[in-house]
Design a protein around this motif. Structure first.
Motif, PDB file in Angstrom:
ATOM      1  N   ALA A  35      13.247 -21.087  -7.009  1.00  0.00           N
ATOM      2  CA  ALA A  35      14.440 -21.745  -7.497  1.00  0.00           C
ATOM      3  C   ALA A  35      15.336 -20.763  -7.640  1.00  0.00           C
ATOM      4  O   ALA A  35      16.630 -20.954  -7.596  1.00  0.00           O
ATOM      5  CB  ALA A  35      14.121 -22.677  -8.434  1.00  0.00           C
ATOM      6  N   THR A  36      14.818 -19.822  -8.368  1.00  0.00           N
ATOM      7  CA  THR A  36      15.793 -18.350  -9.326  1.00  0.00           C
ATOM      8  C   THR A  36      16.152 -17.345  -7.947  1.00  0.00           C
ATOM      9  O   THR A  36      16.859 -16.668  -8.346  1.00  0.00           O
ATOM     10  CB  THR A  36      15.250 -17.902 -10.334  1.00  0.00           C
ATOM     11  N   ALA A  37      15.461 -17.623  -6.770  1.00  0.00           N
ATOM     12  CA  ALA A  37      15.538 -16.423  -6.067  1.00  0.00           C
ATOM     13  C   ALA A  37      17.041 -16.283  -5.238  1.00  0.00           C
ATOM     14  O   ALA A  37      17.294 -15.108  -5.205  1.00  0.00           O
ATOM     15  CB  ALA A  37      14.635 -16.567  -4.802  1.00  0.00           C
ATOM     16  N   PRO A  38      17.592 -17.378  -4.989  1.00  0.00           N
ATOM     17  CA  PRO A  38      18.999 -17.335  -4.297  1.00  0.00           C
ATOM     18  C   PRO A  38      19.855 -16.753  -5.059  1.00  0.00           C
ATOM     19  O   PRO A  38      21.065 -15.783  -4.851  1.00  0.00           O
ATOM     20  CB  PRO A  38      19.478 -18.903  -4.182  1.00  0.00           C
ATOM     21  N   ALA A  39      20.072 -16.928  -6.439  1.00  0.00           N
ATOM     22  CA  ALA A  39      20.845 -16.224  -7.360  1.00  0.00           C
ATOM     23  C   ALA A  39      20.768 -14.859  -7.495  1.00  0.00           C
ATOM     24  O   ALA A  39      21.651 -14.133  -7.805  1.00  0.00           O
ATOM     25  CB  ALA A  39      20.821 -16.873  -8.876  1.00  0.00           C
ATOM     26  N   ALA A  40      19.320 -14.672  -7.487  1.00  0.00           N
ATOM     27  CA  ALA A  40      18.802 -13.042  -7.527  1.00  0.00           C
ATOM     28  C   ALA A  40      19.405 -12.279  -6.399  1.00  0.00           C
ATOM     29  O   ALA A  40      19.906 -11.225  -6.489  1.00  0.00           O
ATOM     30  CB  ALA A  40      17.151 -13.037  -7.602  1.00  0.00           C
TER      31      ALA A  40
END
Length: 371
Positions: A35-40
């Motif tokens: 879930a946090t990978a796209p922003a990263a």
């Protein structure tokens, strides 16, 4: 496959973006924190733009990390170029805003399979970023490891990139202990910046390694050329022995010197030529070893002739003997390792060879005359 437009941005390094953090797909190893990978990925794209990288991507689909990295890269409005490597029947449309300062160059491969364009492009790039992904991401990482391409396998999100991080710890290439630790940490607000700085350090170390390798190759080439020149001079000097031999006559210092020194020069030439075929060309050391092998072989031959013909020195025909001793010396130098191995093994010397035209002695004797 490199785009013709690549020449315009040759001063800018090009980094391949590989991976996927699509939570609807099953990966081995499994993804972590998808879930946090796209922003990263968007933050990684922004940091790559700030660091002056161009991107090499292979798909514009949102399920691949290229999509988010490209949008983060374009949002920085720092210029740069995105090279989209696609099969001949596909396009890559990232739907970037109109007037974006980022240029997208489509590089179509002649093959209809994406794998051909993908794997053909990777070795020509300057760096590689891996996030998540599966088998293709792992293979891309192996290619980078084998080609010593600076690599950022972000282990924080698992997948194939996490496995490549484990492999990188074993291979290392241009990474340090601190780099390996950084690549394996959980994602933090400053991770993207620190990872790109890590990539820059890897590229600097690789550039230094390439410079050192180039200098070593030039030194080796010069050493080999010098060694072969010395071998040629030694060989020419040994051939001059035929001119210096003179007419047959009693053994004088000059005649004995020509008889002994000439084949020794040939032995050194043979050893130096032999060393030019080795991976590490140490021609000076080889010349000394060849000299030793030549001394042993030539003196053994001369001694055998003296045992066979005790009156050899009364009427010494140096030129005639040189036709045998010179090739003997060269062969001894060229195969000096075999000569020394024979001496170490304690092998018996070959039976004496009589001079040309001299009949061999009867069995059980070392001379042609009765005693």
């Amino acid at each position: 496959m490199v785009s013709p437009d690549r020449a315009r941005t040759e001063a800018r390094p090009v980094i391949a973006i590989v991976g996927s953090v699509d939570s609807t797909r099953a990966f081995t190893p499994e993804l972590k924190h998808p879930a946090t990978a796209p922003a990263a990925c968007r933050e990684l794209g922004r940091q790559l733009a700030l660091a002056g990288y161009d991107l090499a991507v292979f798909s514009a689909k949102p399920k691949y990390v290229e999509y988010d990295v490209v949008h983060g890269y374009a949002a920085q409005e720092n210029g740069g170029t995105i090279f989209a490597h696609v099969p001949r029947h596909r396009d890559a449309d990232f739907a970037l805003p109109q007037g974006s300062s980022v240029a997208v160059r489509t590089v179509r491969d002649t093959s209809p399979e994406w794998e051909v364009s993908f794997y053909r492009t990777l070795p020509s790039l300057d760096a590689m970023l891996l996030v998540g992904g599966g088998q293709s991401t792992r293979v891309a990482g192996v290619i980078a490891l084998s080609q010593r391409i600076p690599l950022l396998p972000v282990a924080a999100f698992g997948g194939g990139a996490g496995q490549v991080w484990v492999n990188l710890d074993k291979v290392r290439n241009d990474t340090t202990d601190d780099d390996i630790t950084l690549l394996g940490q959980d994602w933090r607000p400053d991770s993207a910046r620190r990872l790109v700085e890590c990539l820059d350090r890897q590229r600097q170390r690789r550039a230094q390694w390439l410079r050192d390798s180039d200098r070593s190759a030039r030194r080796a080439s010069l050493s080999t050329g010098l060694g072969l020149t010395v071998a040629l001079l030694l060989l020419v000097c040994s051939l001059l022995g035929f001119a210096l031999a003179g007419e047959p006559g009693p053994a004088t210092g000059r005649r004995l010197g020509v008889l002994v020194v000439t084949p020794l020069l040939a032995a050194m030439a043979g050893a130096v030529i032999r060393s030019s075929f080795e991976t590490t060309d140490q021609w000076a050391r080889s010349a000394v070893r060849g000299l030793g092998a030549g001394v042993v072989s030539v003196l053994l031959y001369v001694a055998s002739q003296l045992l066979t013909v005790p009156t050899l020195l009364d009427e010494l025909d140096v030129r005639r003997l040189l036709f045998f001793t010179l090739p003997l010396g060269f062969s001894a130098g060229f195969t000096f390792d075999l000569v020394f191995e024979r001496l170490r093994s304690g092998a018996a010397p070959e039976p004496p060879v009589p001079p040309v035209g001299q009949p061999p002695g009867p069995p059980g004797t070392g001379t042609t005359d009765r005693q």
